[in-house]
Enzyme design. Structure first.
Site, PDB file in Angstrom:
ATOM      1  N   TRP A 182     -43.529 -45.737  46.502  1.00 46.41           N
ATOM      2  CA  TRP A 182     -42.271 -47.163  46.946  1.00 46.41           C
ATOM      3  C   TRP A 182     -43.000 -47.326  44.962  1.00 46.41           C
ATOM      4  CZ3 TRP A 182     -45.303 -50.757  43.908  1.00 46.41           C
ATOM      5  CH2 TRP A 182     -44.541 -51.543  44.013  1.00 46.41           C
ATOM      6  N   GLU A 223     -39.521 -46.360  50.054  1.00 44.63           N
ATOM      7  CA  GLU A 223     -39.691 -47.179  50.633  1.00 44.63           C
ATOM      8  C   GLU A 223     -38.758 -48.408  50.190  1.00 44.63           C
ATOM      9  OE1 GLU A 223     -43.248 -49.503  50.372  1.00 44.63           O
ATOM     10  OE2 GLU A 223     -42.995 -51.103  51.260  1.00 44.63           O
ATOM     11  N   LYS A 225     -37.235 -52.158  48.808  1.00 42.44           N
ATOM     12  CA  LYS A 225     -37.326 -53.877  48.270  1.00 42.44           C
ATOM     13  C   LYS A 225     -36.051 -54.680  48.196  1.00 42.44           C
ATOM     14  CE  LYS A 225     -41.152 -56.145  45.962  1.00 42.44           C
ATOM     15  NZ  LYS A 225     -42.695 -55.467  45.848  1.00 42.44           N
ATOM     16  N   ASP A 256     -40.775 -52.345  55.021  1.00 43.10           N
ATOM     17  CA  ASP A 256     -41.116 -53.345  54.611  1.00 43.10           C
ATOM     18  C   ASP A 256     -41.465 -54.957  55.073  1.00 43.10           C
ATOM     19  OD1 ASP A 256     -43.194 -55.779  53.461  1.00 43.10           O
ATOM     20  OD2 ASP A 256     -44.293 -53.718  52.351  1.00 43.10           O
ATOM     21  N   HIS A 259     -39.763 -57.307  52.425  1.00 39.90           N
ATOM     22  CA  HIS A 259     -38.997 -56.520  51.555  1.00 39.90           C
ATOM     23  C   HIS A 259     -37.499 -57.456  51.836  1.00 39.90           C
ATOM     24  CE1 HIS A 259     -41.787 -53.661  50.045  1.00 39.90           C
ATOM     25  NE2 HIS A 259     -42.620 -54.944  49.610  1.00 39.90           N
ATOM     26  N   HIS A 283     -43.687 -50.723  57.470  1.00 36.87           N
ATOM     27  CA  HIS A 283     -45.226 -51.625  56.886  1.00 36.87           C
ATOM     28  C   HIS A 283     -45.267 -52.939  57.563  1.00 36.87           C
ATOM     29  CE1 HIS A 283     -45.771 -48.994  52.306  1.00 36.87           C
ATOM     30  NE2 HIS A 283     -46.556 -48.558  54.089  1.00 36.87           N
ATOM     31  N   ASP A 291     -42.637 -62.371  49.462  1.00 33.77           N
ATOM     32  CA  ASP A 291     -43.462 -61.245  50.144  1.00 33.77           C
ATOM     33  C   ASP A 291     -44.427 -60.686  49.495  1.00 33.77           C
ATOM     34  OD1 ASP A 291     -43.996 -58.290  50.128  1.00 33.77           O
ATOM     35  OD2 ASP A 291     -43.203 -57.182  48.143  1.00 33.77           O
ATOM     36  N   ASP A 293     -47.733 -61.026  51.238  1.00 33.53           N
ATOM     37  CA  ASP A 293     -48.708 -59.966  52.155  1.00 33.53           C
ATOM     38  C   ASP A 293     -49.503 -60.892  52.616  1.00 33.53           C
ATOM     39  OD1 ASP A 293     -47.604 -57.093  51.348  1.00 33.53           O
ATOM     40  OD2 ASP A 293     -46.993 -57.910  49.454  1.00 33.53           O
ATOM     41  N   ASP A 323     -49.661 -53.381  55.686  1.00 36.22           N
ATOM     42  CA  ASP A 323     -49.400 -53.654  54.037  1.00 36.22           C
ATOM     43  C   ASP A 323     -49.405 -54.852  54.054  1.00 36.22           C
ATOM     44  OD1 ASP A 323     -48.928 -53.589  51.442  1.00 36.22           O
ATOM     45  OD2 ASP A 323     -47.198 -52.514  51.424  1.00 36.22           O
TER      46      ASP A 323
END
Ligand code: RNT
Ligand code: ZN
Length: 415
Positions: A182, A223, A225, A256, A259, A283, A291, A293, A323
């Protein structure tokens, strides 16, 4: 009581034709890749006090963060004792343990010796990630697509080094390491040229992936995004870019959960991508408005992700990684809550009467399908989960917090 409740629940599921014991057996064969970076807010050990860069951010300042690899491993040991099953650890290159300063393009498996020994003792697999952020040569948010060839070359060498490290881990631990690329590359404002950076990224990736490794040692993933902090207008490695890259180069695609656009979900993408790709990396994360997390919850999307993995037997094709990084609560609790939720979601999906639901769907009994799906939510699933935890010698229910709190008092508070 746990045993009794389990026997009663088992009978309830059996009425629907669900084999609970088989579900538990399947669940224990699924390994979740725990992300090491939840333990120290994606800090790593390369620099003492370097701010996280690359357009990602861990917010919060909860005391007791791991300051070195030994502390991080001790924290992980506790987390793993509170999570049922045998899992994997996902490392980033910045978690190298180097006595002297080793630049990222010179890293080798030597700097991960302690991690490998630690994993081998615990029968854990390792996964890996090159770190294309938090470094002076990435401060402008450009790495593999950087307009300057010498900076690109540095990052290409880093990517190559990391694949060698991951393959060595896979070889030694006898379980292929997933190495996920990534990069943060992108721009805050509207670019004049969207194409040239993508062509440069394509070329850099092809160079990184030139060396061949057996599949039993290394699985490459890329990955995508949508945007990051400071790359709001343009991200070089977009979904279309990596989807094309992964399919044309036979790499695993990494999806992810944070993302994509806020109402776009990755659960629906799994079956589409796996019509064309052999393997996926997830992820699993939770974006809140962006995003962000956040710690993974047992919510609708997590359940949908788990259903998509187990309904078609994709346990072998889909690598499940977590993640998220929450620095505002006890970091070990964050690991445990999110990982237990992932497992709960998988169990919930494994307890689905799949054949019945599919039959109703094929016969056009859509009210029946809906009614069944809704009734399933009220079945005594919790009793099966409790039994699974007890069976694997980990605390049942909220009891895991007692151990987290004790550790906080005896260990974290003294850091
Ligand atoms: C960033 C990506 C990436 C990182 C980790 C630390 O947006 O999700 O996977 O979170 O590599
Ligand atoms: Zn990610």
């Amino acid at each position: 009581m746990i045993e009794q409740a389990f026997q009663l629940s088992k009978a309830r599921y059996q009425e629907l034709g669900v084999d609970v014991e088989a579900a538990l057996k399947k669940l224990s064969a699924i390994a979740i890749s725990l992300h090491c970076w939840q333990g120290d807010d994606v800090g790593g050990f390369e620099y003492a006090d370097r701010a996280l860069s690359g357009g990602i951010q861990a917010t919060g300042n909860y005391p007791g963060k791991a300051r070195n690899a030994a502390e991080l491993r001790a924290d992980l040991d506790l987390a793993l004792r509170l999570i049922p099953g045998t899992h994997r650890l996902n490392l980033h290159a910045i978690y190298a343990e180097s006595g002297r300063k080793v630049e990222r393009d010179e890293l080798s498996v030597e700097q991960f010796r302690n991690w490998i020994d630690w994993a081998a003792e615990r029968h854990l697999g390792l996964d890996f990630n090159p770190t294309f952020f938090s470094h002076p040569l990435a401060d402008d948010n450009w790495t593999l697509s950087h307009p300057k060839p010498e900076i690109r070359e540095f990052w290409i060498r880093h990517g190559q080094a990391c694949r060698r490290i991951a393959a060595a881990m896979g070889r030694e631990l006898k379980t292929a390491a997933v190495n996920n690329v990534w990069i943060p590359d992108g721009s805050k404002d509207i670019p004049a040229d969207r194409l040239a950076p993508r062509r440069r990224l394509l070329e850099s990736l092809d160079r990184i992936f030139q060396e061949e490794f057996p599949k039993c040692e290394l699985i490459d993933a890329v990955e995508s995004k949508l945007f990051g902090i400071g790359s709001e207008s343009y991200v070089v490695g977009s979904h279309e870019f990596y989807m094309g890259y992964a399919l044309s180069r036979r790499k695993a695609l990494c999806l992810d959960a944070g993302h994509f656009h806020p109402t776009e979900v990755i659960s629906d993408k799994i079956s589409s991508v796996l019509c064309f790709a052999d393997e996926l990396l997830l992820h699993v994360s939770r974006g809140v408005r962006w995003d962000s997390d956040h710690v993974v919850l047992f919510n609708d999307e997590l359940q949908a992700i788990a259903q998509e993995v187990v309904r078609y037997g994709f346990e072998k094709n889909v690598h499940i990684g977590l993640d998220y990084f929450d620095a505002s609560i006890n970091r070990i609790a964050a690991w445990v809550i999110g990982t237990r939720n992932m497992l709960k979601a998988l169990l919930f999906a494994l307890l689905e009467p799949g054949a019945t639901l599919r039959r109703m769907e094929l016969e056009g009994d859509l009210a029946g399908r809906l009614a069944m799906m809704e009734e399933l939510k009220g079945l005594p699933f919790g009793a099966v989960w409790d039994y699974y935890c007890a069976q694997h010698d980990v605390p049942v229910g909220f009891a895991f917090m007692k151990e987290v709190r004790e550790y906080e008092k005896n260990v974290l508070a003294k850091r």
